[in-house]
Design an enzyme around this catalytic site. Structure first.
Site, PDB file in Angstrom:
ATOM      1  N   ASP A  32      -1.903   2.259   6.018  1.00  0.00           N
ATOM      2  CA  ASP A  32      -1.352   0.934   5.727  1.00  0.00           C
ATOM      3  C   ASP A  32      -2.146  -0.161   6.439  1.00  0.00           C
ATOM      4  O   ASP A  32      -1.993  -0.363   7.648  1.00  0.00           O
ATOM      5  CB  ASP A  32       0.121   0.925   6.194  1.00  0.00           C
ATOM      6  CG  ASP A  32       0.740  -0.449   6.057  1.00  0.00           C
ATOM      7  OD1 ASP A  32       1.722  -0.735   6.771  1.00  0.00           O
ATOM      8  OD2 ASP A  32       0.245  -1.237   5.233  1.00  0.00           O
ATOM      9  N   ASP A 219      -3.418  -5.308   1.555  1.00  0.00           N
ATOM     10  CA  ASP A 219      -2.390  -4.442   2.125  1.00  0.00           C
ATOM     11  C   ASP A 219      -2.232  -3.148   1.329  1.00  0.00           C
ATOM     12  O   ASP A 219      -1.498  -3.100   0.338  1.00  0.00           O
ATOM     13  CB  ASP A 219      -1.056  -5.210   2.173  1.00  0.00           C
ATOM     14  CG  ASP A 219       0.020  -4.411   2.873  1.00  0.00           C
ATOM     15  OD1 ASP A 219       1.129  -4.944   3.061  1.00  0.00           O
ATOM     16  OD2 ASP A 219      -0.248  -3.244   3.233  1.00  0.00           O
TER      17      ASP A 219
HETATM   18  C1  LIG Z   1       9.577   4.047   2.537  1.00  0.00           C
HETATM   19  C2  LIG Z   1       8.464   3.060   2.865  1.00  0.00           C
HETATM   20  C3  LIG Z   1       8.740   1.707   2.997  1.00  0.00           C
HETATM   21  C4  LIG Z   1       7.724   0.813   3.291  1.00  0.00           C
HETATM   22  C5  LIG Z   1       6.428   1.266   3.435  1.00  0.00           C
HETATM   23  C6  LIG Z   1       5.338   0.330   3.714  1.00  0.00           C
HETATM   24  N1  LIG Z   1       4.170   0.723   4.204  1.00  0.00           N
HETATM   25  O1  LIG Z   1       3.406  -0.382   4.305  1.00  0.00           O
HETATM   26  C7  LIG Z   1       4.124  -1.391   3.823  1.00  0.00           C
HETATM   27  C8  LIG Z   1       3.527  -2.747   3.678  1.00  0.00           C
HETATM   28  C9  LIG Z   1       4.480  -3.863   3.878  1.00  0.00           C
HETATM   29  C10 LIG Z   1       4.174  -4.428   5.214  1.00  0.00           C
HETATM   30  O2  LIG Z   1       5.279  -4.234   6.011  1.00  0.00           O
HETATM   31  C11 LIG Z   1       2.995  -3.668   5.758  1.00  0.00           C
HETATM   32  N2  LIG Z   1       2.436  -2.938   4.626  1.00  0.00           N
HETATM   33  N3  LIG Z   1       5.348  -0.991   3.458  1.00  0.00           N
HETATM   34  C12 LIG Z   1       6.142   2.626   3.300  1.00  0.00           C
HETATM   35  C13 LIG Z   1       7.157   3.495   3.009  1.00  0.00           C
HETATM   36  F1  LIG Z   1       6.925   4.810   2.860  1.00  0.00           F
END
Ligand SMILES: Cc1ccc(-c2noc([C@H]3C[C@@H](O)CN3)n2)cc1F
Length: 329
Positions: A32, A219
């Protein structure tokens, strides 16, 4: 040194998962670029939360050292959250190892993570100014490995409904064609952030200057492209039958609708264009489809997630603090 791992999509390309070895234990993590914590499902979770997930067990790692007293708590854009304790261990990605990486052990997390059984945690590739470890924030895997990499970069070559690649330490000429269009990034908010001062709608759409447009972030952890309200409204005004559906949480349209192309400025020199069909994100049934472009709910930042990134080869240059897109090979 350089390393390369696969990035496998979950349903609807909602997220991409990659193999990581921590203290000799293999886990599958969601890389991420929009966050900076490396956290894993751990054996200290209640079994009701960890059922179906691979968990990291520090007692089975000969190289794990606890970071006593340290804690972390994180919340993601969709409202998901996780908290826990911290230690250090050896983390290997594609043959590249950080011996002393801060590893955050979840002992509490929200339902969306529990249900997402393919995902054993997240690996943040943002900047450690937003790492949540208290009382002393810790560096990301990329920040730790950067000095040892042949080039201080990583690339994301995500694919639509197919396995892609993250590469650390090299810009693999076999993965892209033509120029890489770079823009300088401002990492002060912890993101790979850059201005996006215009957009285009339609195949020969004129570039609409957008002096009030929020800056954008690249992102990989966000599934969709989340845009300022006026931009996303301008797009769907061109889609016959489109509407905002509260129950679905965004713009929907008839699956048969003709979708105009959409382009976003990546800094001031390049516009990344998505073909209309790439903006159909999910078939909800009953002839209704959900759009890949949605509102950023006035967050003051536009979030360029997988719906955009999976159509390009993306370069995250930690040395020169710049972000670049190129056509895939
Ligand atoms: C269940 C779940 C929920 C969210 C995320 C998630 N991972 O990265 C992000 C985006 C949004 C920001 O916060 C940073 N990058 N969102 C992953 C999941 F597996």
């Amino acid at each position: 040194e350089t390393g390369q791992v696969t990035a496998s999509p979950e349903q609807n390309d909602s997220e991409y998962l990659s193999p990581v070895t921590i203290g000799g234990q293999p886990l599958t993590l969601d890389f991420d670029t929009g966050s900076a914590d490396l956290w894993v499902f751990s054996n200290s979770l209640p079994s009701s939360d960890s059922a179906g997930h691979v968990t990291f067990d520090p007692s089975k790692s000969s190289t794990f050292t606890p970071y006593s007293g340290a804690t972390w708590q994180i919340a993601y854009g969709d409202g998901s959250s996780a908290t826990g304790s911290v230690g250090f261990d050896s983390v290997t990605i594609g043959g590249v190892t950080v011996a002393h990486q801060a590893v955050e052990l979840a002992d509490n997390l929200s339902g969306a993570f529990v249900q997402d059984t393919q995902n054993d945690g997240l690996l943040g590739l943002g900047f450690s100014t937003i790492n949540t470890i208290q009382t002393q924030r810790q560096k990301t895997f990329f920040e730790n490995i950067m000095p040892s990499l042949a080039l201080p970069v990583f690339t994301a070559n995500l694919q639509a409904d197919a396995s892609g690649t993250y590469t650390f330490g090299a810009i693999d000429a076999a993965q892209y064609s033509g120029p890489i269009h770079y823009t300088a990034i401002d990492s002060s908010a912890g993101f790979w952030q850059f201005p996006s001062p215009s957009y285009t709608i339609g195949s020969n759409g004129a570039s609409v200057p957008c002096t009030t447009c929020s800056p954008a972030i690249a992102d990989t952890g966000t599934s969709l492209v989340l845009l300022d309200d006026d931009v996303v409204a301008a797009y769907y005004a061109q889609v016959s039958g489109a509407s905002q559906d509260q129950s679905q949480g965004g713009y929907v349209f008839p699956c048969s609708a003709s979708l105009p192309d959409f382009g976003v400025a990546i800094g001031s020199g390049y516009t990344a264009v998505l073909a209309g069909k790439e903006i159909l994100y999910e078939d909800l049934g009953g002839g209704v489809c959900y759009g890949g472009l949605q509102s950023n709910a006035g967050q003051g930042v536009q979030i360029f997630g997988d719906v955009l990134l999976r159509h390009f080869f993306a370069v995250f240059d930690g040395g020169a603090k710049r972000f670049g897109l190129a056509k895939k090979a």
